[in-house]
Design an enzyme around this catalytic site. Structure first.
Site, PDB file in Angstrom:
ATOM      1  CB  SER A  11     -50.197  45.558  -6.385  1.00  0.00           C
ATOM      2  OG  SER A  11     -49.467  46.049  -7.463  1.00  0.00           O
ATOM      3  CG  HIS A  36     -52.632  49.460  -5.969  1.00  0.00           C
ATOM      4  ND1 HIS A  36     -53.284  50.610  -5.291  1.00  0.00           N
ATOM      5  CD2 HIS A  36     -51.699  49.534  -6.683  1.00  0.00           C
ATOM      6  CE1 HIS A  36     -52.341  51.591  -5.748  1.00  0.00           C
ATOM      7  NE2 HIS A  36     -51.291  50.873  -6.447  1.00  0.00           N
ATOM      8  CG  ASP A  38     -49.163  49.813  -9.264  1.00  0.00           C
ATOM      9  OD1 ASP A  38     -49.253  50.845  -8.692  1.00  0.00           O
ATOM     10  OD2 ASP A  38     -48.763  48.902  -8.722  1.00  0.00           O
ATOM     11  CG  MET A  40     -46.202  51.974 -13.896  1.00  0.00           C
ATOM     12  SD  MET A  40     -44.508  50.740 -13.604  1.00  0.00           S
ATOM     13  CE  MET A  40     -45.402  49.979 -12.273  1.00  0.00           C
ATOM     14  CG  HIS A  69     -50.374  54.395  -8.221  1.00  0.00           C
ATOM     15  ND1 HIS A  69     -49.369  53.686  -7.453  1.00  0.00           N
ATOM     16  CD2 HIS A  69     -49.955  55.695  -8.207  1.00  0.00           C
ATOM     17  CE1 HIS A  69     -48.747  54.448  -7.401  1.00  0.00           C
ATOM     18  NE2 HIS A  69     -49.013  55.799  -7.982  1.00  0.00           N
ATOM     19  CG  MET A  71     -46.841  55.434 -10.808  1.00  0.00           C
ATOM     20  SD  MET A  71     -46.029  53.928 -10.188  1.00  0.00           S
ATOM     21  CE  MET A  71     -47.103  52.752 -10.258  1.00  0.00           C
ATOM     22  CG  MET A 140     -45.329  56.309  -4.444  1.00  0.00           C
ATOM     23  SD  MET A 140     -46.138  54.867  -4.795  1.00  0.00           S
ATOM     24  CE  MET A 140     -44.975  53.822  -5.283  1.00  0.00           C
ATOM     25  N   GLY A 145     -42.485  52.471  -9.910  1.00  0.00           N
ATOM     26  CA  GLY A 145     -41.716  51.849 -11.139  1.00  0.00           C
ATOM     27  C   GLY A 145     -41.754  50.693 -11.286  1.00  0.00           C
ATOM     28  CG  PHE A 146     -39.035  48.912 -11.595  1.00  0.00           C
ATOM     29  CD1 PHE A 146     -39.199  47.953 -12.847  1.00  0.00           C
ATOM     30  CD2 PHE A 146     -38.409  49.969 -12.041  1.00  0.00           C
ATOM     31  CE1 PHE A 146     -38.612  48.288 -14.334  1.00  0.00           C
ATOM     32  CE2 PHE A 146     -38.056  50.301 -13.180  1.00  0.00           C
ATOM     33  CZ  PHE A 146     -37.908  49.509 -14.249  1.00  0.00           C
ATOM     34  N   GLY A 147     -42.030  46.459  -9.154  1.00  0.00           N
ATOM     35  CA  GLY A 147     -42.362  46.013  -8.150  1.00  0.00           C
ATOM     36  C   GLY A 147     -41.065  45.215  -7.294  1.00  0.00           C
ATOM     37  N   GLY A 148     -41.630  44.692  -5.989  1.00  0.00           N
ATOM     38  CA  GLY A 148     -40.373  43.798  -5.491  1.00  0.00           C
ATOM     39  C   GLY A 148     -39.474  44.603  -4.675  1.00  0.00           C
ATOM     40  CG  ASP A 178     -47.985  51.189  -4.092  1.00  0.00           C
ATOM     41  OD1 ASP A 178     -47.278  50.074  -4.111  1.00  0.00           O
ATOM     42  OD2 ASP A 178     -48.324  51.532  -5.054  1.00  0.00           O
ATOM     43  N   GLY A 179     -45.647  49.737  -1.493  1.00  0.00           N
ATOM     44  CA  GLY A 179     -43.943  49.622  -1.680  1.00  0.00           C
ATOM     45  C   GLY A 179     -43.551  48.794  -0.550  1.00  0.00           C
ATOM     46  N   GLY A 180     -43.425  47.437  -0.880  1.00  0.00           N
ATOM     47  CA  GLY A 180     -42.679  46.547   0.285  1.00  0.00           C
ATOM     48  C   GLY A 180     -43.373  46.199   1.354  1.00  0.00           C
ATOM     49  N   GLY A 200     -48.108  43.467  -3.226  1.00  0.00           N
ATOM     50  CA  GLY A 200     -48.209  42.695  -4.323  1.00  0.00           C
ATOM     51  C   GLY A 200     -47.599  41.237  -4.274  1.00  0.00           C
ATOM     52  CB  SER A 201     -44.096  39.898  -4.375  1.00  0.00           C
ATOM     53  OG  SER A 201     -43.666  40.840  -3.535  1.00  0.00           O
TER      54      SER A 201
END
Length: 226
Positions: A11, A36, A38, A40, A69, A71, A140, A145-148, A178-180, A200-201
């Site tokens: 991401s 990817h 994102d 928004m 993606h 959003m 999701m 809306g937010f990474g991390g 997508d997410g964590g 991402g991170s």
């Protein structure tokens, strides 16, 4: 169980925006499969990120497929612009204001891949009628809306339900998460039926991108043997 290869989709929300092209080319060399993106709008989700100009700038910089993606509240209004900019796959939310079948058809007419996205509170069944029309469903595993954010294990039954329905309908459906996602959570998602991992991170924060991609892929593949 599906037999798709595991795909790793870094991401770019987590890359160094001052060196985005270099960062993304480095991730490409590291063995990533998709990039990817994102998008928004500050309305559908409580954050504003990037848009069409970034996709247009990235397209000539990398060879990887751009997985965009959206959003945003009205994806249908922007599909043409993102397709013109170079998106290879566009996923948008079933909870958005656009009519899903029309938006999917708009993407398909351009010869590109289309997908639907589910927020954590939205049941898998919402997208069942559209599965024959799309290439990807993205679950999701955090609130968009937010990474991390931390991975939500409560989403695993949703992934399982989607994979079971795709198999029931005989569809070669990609299930993206997508997410964590990191080496600890990737095997859980893959065991449930996912085959495309957005991270991402867990990737961009590492000094060795190739090692990070390799470790995530190895962890994910191990999930198939659990």
């Amino acid at each position: 169980m599906h037999d798709f290869p595991i795909l790793i989709a870094p991401s770019i929300l987590s890359c160094d925006f001052a060196a985005m092209g270099e960062d993304c080319r480095a991730m490409e060399r590291a063995g990533a499969d998709w990039l990817h993106v994102d998008v928004m709008d500050g309305h559908f989700v409580p954050n504003i990120s990037i848009g069409v100009p970034v996709v247009k700038s990235l397209r000539p910089a990398v060879k990887l497929p751009l997985d965009v993606h959206l959003m945003i509240s009205k994806p249908l209004d922007y599909l043409g612009a993102f397709l013109d900019a170079g998106a290879d796959l566009i996923t948008f939310h079933i909870e958005s204001e656009s009519e899903p079948a029309l938006a999917i058809a708009t993407i398909r007419k351009r010869g590109k891949r289309a997908g639907l996205v589910l927020k954590p509170a939205t049941p898998a069944e919402r997208v069942f009628p559209f599965l024959p029309l799309i290439d990807v469903v993205m679950v999701m595993t955090v609130e968009p809306g937010f990474g991390g954010q931390k991975f939500m294990p409560g989403m695993l039954p949703k992934i399982e339900a989607l994979r079971e329905e795709a198999q029931r309908q005989g569809l070669p459906l990609h299930i993206e998460v997508d997410g964590g996602i990191d080496p600890a959570t990737a095997p859980l998602a893959v065991r449930a039926g996912a085959d495309v991992l957005v991270a991402g991170s867990a990737l961009f924060s590492k000094p060795d991108y190739a090692g990070a991609v390799r470790d995530l892929r190895a962890a994910a593949e191990a999930g198939r043997g659990l």
